[in-house]
Design an enzyme around this catalytic site. Structure first.
Site, PDB file in Angstrom:
ATOM      1  N   CYS A   1      44.921  -0.237  25.981  1.00  0.00           N
ATOM      2  CA  CYS A   1      43.560  -0.690  26.273  1.00  0.00           C
ATOM      3  C   CYS A   1      43.530  -1.882  27.228  1.00  0.00           C
ATOM      4  O   CYS A   1      42.562  -2.044  27.963  1.00  0.00           O
ATOM      5  CB  CYS A   1      42.801  -1.004  24.982  1.00  0.00           C
ATOM      6  SG  CYS A   1      42.322   0.503  24.113  1.00  0.00           S
TER       7      CYS A   1
ATOM      8  N   HIS B   1      33.580   1.880  27.354  1.00  0.00           N
ATOM      9  CA  HIS B   1      35.002   1.575  27.335  1.00  0.00           C
ATOM     10  C   HIS B   1      35.795   2.650  28.076  1.00  0.00           C
ATOM     11  O   HIS B   1      36.535   3.426  27.462  1.00  0.00           O
ATOM     12  CB  HIS B   1      35.462   1.453  25.877  1.00  0.00           C
ATOM     13  CG  HIS B   1      36.890   1.032  25.700  1.00  0.00           C
ATOM     14  ND1 HIS B   1      37.619   0.383  26.669  1.00  0.00           N
ATOM     15  CD2 HIS B   1      37.737   1.184  24.639  1.00  0.00           C
ATOM     16  CE1 HIS B   1      38.851   0.156  26.224  1.00  0.00           C
ATOM     17  NE2 HIS B   1      38.945   0.643  25.004  1.00  0.00           N
TER      18      HIS B   1
END
Lengths: 391, 460
Positions: free
Chosen positions: A89, A336
């Protein structure tokens, strides 16, 4: 003294969302062109000497794995050196750090950092299954993304009395901010009851405790600090950064009330920038789930350990609060798109420090903004970047 | 019936763990496993080896997998007894297990059940005259008659006869013949085949069985348990002193064995408790448990498939839940195959150890968004084991009983069925209050002592 060897002279993102009509390459080109257009004194794209592209998923249809050679062509820069950065991430924020180091080393003076991610080209079911079936056949089976964070919520609630309402207040605040961000995937406000009554996903997390699956791209342009004024009179400098890793499997964690990689990465970034958490004016942090933001603001030192829930409920992290967090809407509302997320967070910090955040603008008394991601299996890696307008 | 993640192998592992607990034995003390079932998970493959590893038997253990008909359970008992008599084993584990898979919509379907019984047999010098039963007599009759059967590559068992033809010409005659031999020992209790809930009673009447028919309570509670039925029913008779006449039939063979107990066999008394624990199941759940109802998406491949090198490296550590104990600092690194260096101190010398199978929930989730082949809700817990190791595993059931601090036991379950290959590993199960009837024999052996389907038998 802050590090300040590298300046951000342009930053941009494309509208995040379900971009079924745009290819990976179109998203990349859109973000790059917007970043070039954001440079105050104009920017000729051919000035880019090298690029670092962040894309986390390398298996969408096969070509993302070699984004280092597909992206330059897509954005009209075939021929430049370009390298794909994958670091879970934090891929985008780590690409930013690597780009800054490339400039600071003197090898390149103008570097593009671009994050691009297609999350919606594959079905939700396929995405869930690929996560749930991935990894160790026994120890990680069934681990969809919420399983990596929800155990921390369970334990945080148990040890500190954190409530679902406190978790929900993070989503409410970030959707409020997202409603004021033209680039956000979700631009609607929600209430605590909306969150509490949304369908359960992974107990104790419900649907609105979770970030969406979002397509997006974001790009920033870095130059050496000495050359910053060629491009802008309002440069933003890289004050410091930190990266840390941790054991990847949840059964190897010593604590379920802290993401220790974040703590270590933040310590390194603060030290490099010569500041502490109290000097930060605003922060873009990794809120893939509501509990993650609560852990983040504790682990980054903004609030005392265990107080993240009540601080969120009390508004300490709102636009007008003591330490505004995720003014862009965060992952929860803005979205995201993994590789693009960190770069887009940098862009929000850049806008805030330059006073260009519009309705979302916060007071920047100290001239420092912090950007943070955490991820990987079991939050095994975290990156913190700190930006400043202080010379 | 089995749960969706259970099968003959997981039932067998659980019964074996209970038998070991009842006998107060460590699995390392077992010389061999004699396993009787009509439904080994592989028609051809490592069924026996996987079960042996999951139970914790040593790599030098012996034994056999008996199959082919419901007669296989009693064949396992006698095979183990013969091995002990021959001196090739001193302590033998016998498991008789089955999970019948009838044709959908057949009359056979309503009586098909699942169950497992485990016995531990020892030579007389090992048992030293402690509580147990002796094999007092055995008799077998063979007639080449077709009874229920399943052809090669067929999934469902065929039940072909007119019921009266089956009863009068195939089922009752050999049972009468064998039973009349056993009757001379004046059994106090009988365990008789009872494939439909009525035939057992008819056989008992024809034999003039004076003793109680112990198998009744099993067949009434769980139906026809195939190869497990004879030994499951016998357990019901081993909870007190007496002679239990056990008869199994199938595949054209019928065998009777008399088990003579001076006192109650450890573990036998828990059978009733387990039979009383039943829950209602929907027809869809039954079909799913038999893999007769397969969700779309079942073929989604695992990230690490069973044919991969990782499975070869991790074969034992997944079944046995192994860890590398750091020689320098004692930290338990799980699993060994992915930890070349100690998590705590960086040490590189390890002793491979089996982790404890009891622990406490540190934190957990209940995952409710799981497309097939996963079954939601799916509990996943981080567990602190009694030996200090921390592990994260799926939790059996729907997650409703999990809480921080809950005591759990680790039990073998089937994690996946990947391209026809069952993949087994341990899951956590929240511990229920143990029944009072369970004795003191469970101290210090590391196994679940709650409930039992077991007996200890001394070979004469």
């Amino acid at each position: 003294m802050a590090w300040n060897k590298v300046a951000v002279i342009g930053a941009a993102l494309i509208n995040f969302g379900e971009l079924f009509d745009q290819s990976y390459e179109h998203m990349a080109a859109g973000a790059f062109q917007a970043a070039c257009g954001a440079v105050d004194k104009g920017f000729d794209p051919t000035q880019v000497e090298a690029a670092f592209v962040a894309t986390q998923r390398g298996t969408l249809w096969g070509q993302e794995g070699i984004a280092g050679n597909t992206v330059p062509s897509a954005i009209g820069l075939a021929g430049i050196p370009c390298t794909r950065i994958e670091n879970a991430c934090p891929s985008g924020s780590d690409a930013f750090r690597v780009g800054a180091m490339a400039v600071a080393s003197g090898v390149h003076e103008v570097v593009l950092v671009i994050g691009v991610e297609k999350m919606r080209d594959k079905s939700t079911e396929e995405g869930l299954l690929s996560r749930a079936a991935a990894g160790h056949p026994i120890f990680t089976r069934g681990e969809t993304a919420p399983v990596l964070f929800a155990p921390f919520a369970t334990r945080h609630m148990h040890e500190f009395g954190t409530t679902r309402e406190m978790l929900a207040s993070v989503a409410v605040k970030n959707h409020y901010n997202g409603a004021r961000d033209p680039y956000a995937h979700f631009r609607n406000e929600i209430t605590i009851d909306d969150v509490l009554n949304s369908p359960p996903v992974c107990t104790p997390l419900h649907l609105l405790d979770c970030c969406p699956q979002t397509d997006g791209a974001s790009a920033v342009l870095l130059v050496s600090a000495e050359r910053a004024t060629e491009f802008t009179d309002s440069p933003v400098f890289v004050a410091g950064f930190g990266v840390a890793t941790d054991h990847p499997y949840l059964h190897e964690k010593s604590t379920f009330t802290s993401l220790t990689a974040t703590v270590t990465a933040a310590e390194r970034a603060y030290k490099m920038a010569g500041i502490g958490p109290a000097d930060i004016d605003c922060a873009e942090v990794h809120d893939c789930f509501t509990i993650t933001e609560i852990l983040d603001i504790e682990d980054l030192g903004f609030v005392e350990k265990g107080k993240g829930g009540i601080a969120s409920l009390d508004g300490e992290t709102s636009l007008t609060g003591r330490i505004p967090v995720n003014t862009s809407g965060g992952l929860l509302a803005k979205g995201h798109p993994i590789g693009a997320t960190g770069v887009a967070q940098i862009t929000e910090c850049w806008w805030q420090l330059r006073g260009e955040a519009g309705e979302r603008q916060v007071a920047t008394r100290n001239g420092f903004a912090l950007q943070h991601n955490v991820g990987g299996r079991g939050s095994g890696v975290s990156v913190v970047n700190i930006l400043t307008t202080n010379r | 019936m089995c749960a969706h993640d259970e099968d003959v192998l997981t039932l067998s592992a659980e019964a074996a763990a209970r038998a070991l607990a009842a006998a107060g034995l460590d699995p390392g003390a077992i010389d061999g496993l004699w396993w009787g079932t009509t439904r080994p998970p592989f028609a051809e493959g490592p069924s026996h080896a996987i079960l042996a590893a999951a139970i914790g038997l040593g790599s030098n253990s012996t034994g056999a997998l008996l199959s082919g008909s419901p007669h296989a359970g009693i064949e396992a008992l006698l095979g183990a007894a013969d091995a002990i008599a021959a001196g090739s084993a001193r302590v033998a584990l016998v498991v008789a297990a089955d999970a019948l898979r009838p044709g959908i919509g057949t009359s056979f379907e309503t009586r098909a059940g699942a169950g497992a019984a485990a016995y531990i047999l020892t030579s007389a010098d090992v048992s030293g005259g402690e509580a147990g039963a002796l094999i007092g007599a055995r008799v077998t009759r063979t007639y080449p008659l077709l009874d229920r059967y399943r052809g090669d590559a067929e999934l469902a068992t065929r039940d072909v006869y007119d019921p009266r033809l089956f009863r009068e010409e195939i089922f009752l005659p050999p049972i009468r013949e064998v039973g009349e031999h056993l009757a001379t020992l004046e059994p106090t209790v009988w365990s008789l085949p009872d494939p439909d809930g009525r035939l057992g009673g008819i056989a008992a009447t024809q034999l003039g069985a004076r003793g109680a028919v112990a198998s009744d309570i099993v067949s009434k509670a769980v139906g026809d348990t195939g190869a497990a039925a004879a030994l499951l029913g016998a357990i019901a008779g081993l909870d007190a002193a007496g002679t239990v006449a056990v008869i199994a039939t199938g595949g054209g063979r019928t065998t009777g064995v008399a088990l003579v107990a001076d006192v109650a066999v450890p573990g036998a008394a828990t059978l009733q408790h387990l039979l009383d624990e039943g829950n209602e199941a929907s027809y869809a759940e039954v079909l799913r448990s038999r893999t007769e109802l397969v969700a779309v998406g079942e073929s989604v491949p695992m990230g690490v498939p069973p044919q991969s090198a990782m499975f070869v490296r991790g074969a034992n550590e997944m079944l046995s839940l192994l860890a590398g104990r750091c020689a320098d600092c004692g930290t338990l690194n799980t699993p060994p195959s992915i930890h070349p260096m100690c998590l705590s101190c960086g040490g590189t010398k390890f002793e491979t150890v089996a982790l404890a199978r009891r622990g406490i929930v540190h934190t957990y989730v209940v995952n409710r968004t799981m497309p097939a082949p996963f079954v939601a809700p799916l509990g996943i817990a981080v567990i602190d084991l009694e030996d200090g190791a921390r592990i994260m595993l799926q939790v059996v059931g729907d997650g409703a009983d999990i809480e921080i601090g809950a005591a759990v036991d680790l039990v073998l379950r089937r994690y996946a069925h990947e391209r026809g290959v069952p993949v087994y590993g341990l899951k956590a199960r929240v511990r229920q209050d143990p029944p009072d009837i369970f004795g003191d024999a469970v101290e210090g052996n590391g196994f679940d002592g709650t409930g039992d389907e077991t007996s200890t038998i001394k070979e004469q």
